[in-house]
Each structure stands twice: as C-alpha cells, then as structure tokens.
Design an enzyme around this catalytic site. Structure first.
Site, PDB file in Angstrom:
ATOM      1  N   HIS A  98       1.372  -0.803  -0.273  1.00  0.00           N
ATOM      2  CA  HIS A  98      -0.062  -0.095  -0.052  1.00  0.00           C
ATOM      3  C   HIS A  98       1.298   1.441  -0.022  1.00  0.00           C
ATOM      4  CE1 HIS A  98      -2.383   3.396   2.202  1.00  0.00           C
ATOM      5  NE2 HIS A  98      -2.963   3.546   0.900  1.00  0.00           N
ATOM      6  N   SER A  99       0.640   2.363  -0.915  1.00  0.00           N
ATOM      7  CA  SER A  99       1.253   3.252  -0.982  1.00  0.00           C
ATOM      8  C   SER A  99       2.954   3.184  -1.244  1.00  0.00           C
ATOM      9  CB  SER A  99       0.761   3.922   0.358  1.00  0.00           C
ATOM     10  OG  SER A  99       1.298   4.976  -0.146  1.00  0.00           O
TER      11      SER A  99
END
Length: 284
Positions: A98-99
C-alpha cells in the site's frame, strides 16, 4: 487471529503480524509511509487460505530504527524484506503493498522476478519520476536534512491517545477506526504522560537520490509476475492515472471509491474478493 513475529535482520529487530498457517499460500504485506503492519488487519483477516505476513518496515511500528549511519530510501528496505522471507523459508511468495509499500513492492518484483509470484499494489505503484537535472538539489536536501540539529525525540508529543489519533487523521484523512489501529502500534506513552511517535524522524528526511523516468520504466519492464493495481478514486487514483508511463500493459487496474486508506475500511471486502480472484486466475 494474528500472532506477533520477530526477525533479526542485520542487527535490527523487525516486528510483524502473521495470519494463517504453513498450509496457506505465502503473502508478504508492506505498509505505507508512517503506517505499520496494523494497516493490513482487515485485509489479512479476510484472506483465508493464505499465510499473510505484514511487517513493520524499519523505523515504523514496533521495528527498530536504522542505525545512525542509515537512511530510508525505499530501495534500502529490499534487503530487509528479502531477509525476512528467507527466514520464513519462502522461495516464492506474493506481495501486497500500500502506498510507499506499493512502490517498494514494485521494485521488489522487478529485482526478484523468479520469487514474486503475484504483485498487488493498493493506491500506489511507483514514486514520481525525478528529472536528472534535479539531482544536485535532491542530494543537497539529503545532506541538509541529515546534518540538521533537530532534537533526538523529533516531536513534542500529544497530551492523550485521542489527541494522537486526531493528529494522525489531520495528517492523512482516514476514519477514526483506521487511525486508532495505526496509532496503537505507532505511539508510546512516555513517563511524562504524553504520547510520542515510535517512528524514526528520519523517515521525513530527503532521500539521497530519486529514481528517474528511465529507471522506473526499467523496473516495470523487469516484472514478470501477474500484477494488479487497486486505485482509490479519492486517494492517489488521479495521480496514478497521470504517470508518464504506460502501466496498462503490466497491470490489471481496478478502481474503488474511497480515500487513500480505504483498504482498512468496508472497501476491504471488495479488495479481498478482487485479490482472491486475481491470484486464482493467475496461478498454475
């Protein structure tokens, strides 16, 4: 239920949360900037038939900070992650990021194409490409940051746990429930009664260099595993759609309503369904 795991990598204590058992398909989960392993609580709990290991990357959560000579350029985490999967005995594994963790996942898939079986990126994929002409400025920022005179603690603390949660929401819009999970693992109550961040202040410092467009394209070209991007419409979705790189030839792209941390909220059920279908459809 998750259990806590600990690994020793290059003298660093690396903390992690593990769901599932040895019979499950191995998955390593990599969180975003200033987040921690708890950001995958919802997704991992729903990934039945998988063995999911979400680690606190160095400087985050319950993991150790880098030594005084260290820095937090994203490629430096690749050695730690590789050592962790080796200690798990995983010769092949899927990766969910994520990210910032998605940026790292993409690089990991590029450099270990024979070991990463599936790449899943959630609202992140690659860092913005840096023009070559910015190299001296970037390197100068790195030197300035690391030779500064900030106090060792790096923050003034918060009067209560709720105040720390409110500060986290202000920094990155997310639900109170999501912020609470992250702050529980990201903060410590000191003797003065205030709550301080566990994260290393150097995570906010400049990297020595940033990757160029050509380097990012080379990383994408080196990925051989099936790849899925889940983009949050109110998160980084619009920015990802404007990357000066054609990602459609490498990634299946799914869009979902929600903010940057919606993988911690109700949207996680849809994401899990997509992930399961994606892995099932791309497995021998």
């Amino acid at each position: 239920m998750a259990c806590e795991k600990r690994f020793n990598v290059e003298g660093l204590n690396i903390a992690a949360k593990l769901w599932g058992d040895d019979a499950g398909l191995p998955v390593i989960a990599l969180h975003g900037w200033l987040d921690n392993a708890a950001s995958f609580d919802s997704i991992a709990a729903q990934l039945t038939d998988f063995q999911v290991l979400a680690i606190d990357l160095p400087g985050h959560g319950l993991s150790d900070h880098k030594p005084a000579s260290g820095n937090y350029a994203i490629w430096d985490d690749l050695r730690v992650i590789t050592a962790v999967v080796d200690q798990m005995g995983w010769s092949e594994f899927s990766v969910i990021g994520h990210s910032r963790g998605a940026n790292i996942s993409t690089l990991l898939s590029a450099v270990l194409p024979d070991r990463v079986s599936h790449l899943i990126c959630i609202d992140g994929l690659l860092p913005p490409p840096e023009p070559d002409s910015n190299f001296p400025l970037q390197l100068g920022s790195y030197i300035t940051d690391f030779t500064g005179s900030e106090s060792p603690r790096g923050d003034k603390g918060h009067a209560s746990f709720d105040a720390a949660v409110a500060a986290r929401i202000k920094a990155t819009p997310m639900t109170s429930e999501a912020a609470t999970l992250i702050v529980e693992r990201a903060s410590v109550k000191a003797d003065d009664g205030r709550y301080y961040w566990r994260s290393d202040r150097r995570l906010k410092f400049a990297s020595p260099v940033k990757l160029s467009l050509g380097q990012l394209q080379a990383a994408l070209d080196a990925i051989s595993s099936p790849a899925l991007l889940i983009s949050a419409k109110q998160g980084l979705g619009q920015w990802l759609s404007k990357l000066p790189i054609d990602i459609t030839t490498r990634f299946i792209i799914m869009e979902i309503e929600g903010q940057h941390h919606c993988h911690m909220d109700a949207q996680s059920a849809q994401m899990v369904a997509w992930i399961k279908d994606f892995i099932a459809a791309n497995s021998a």
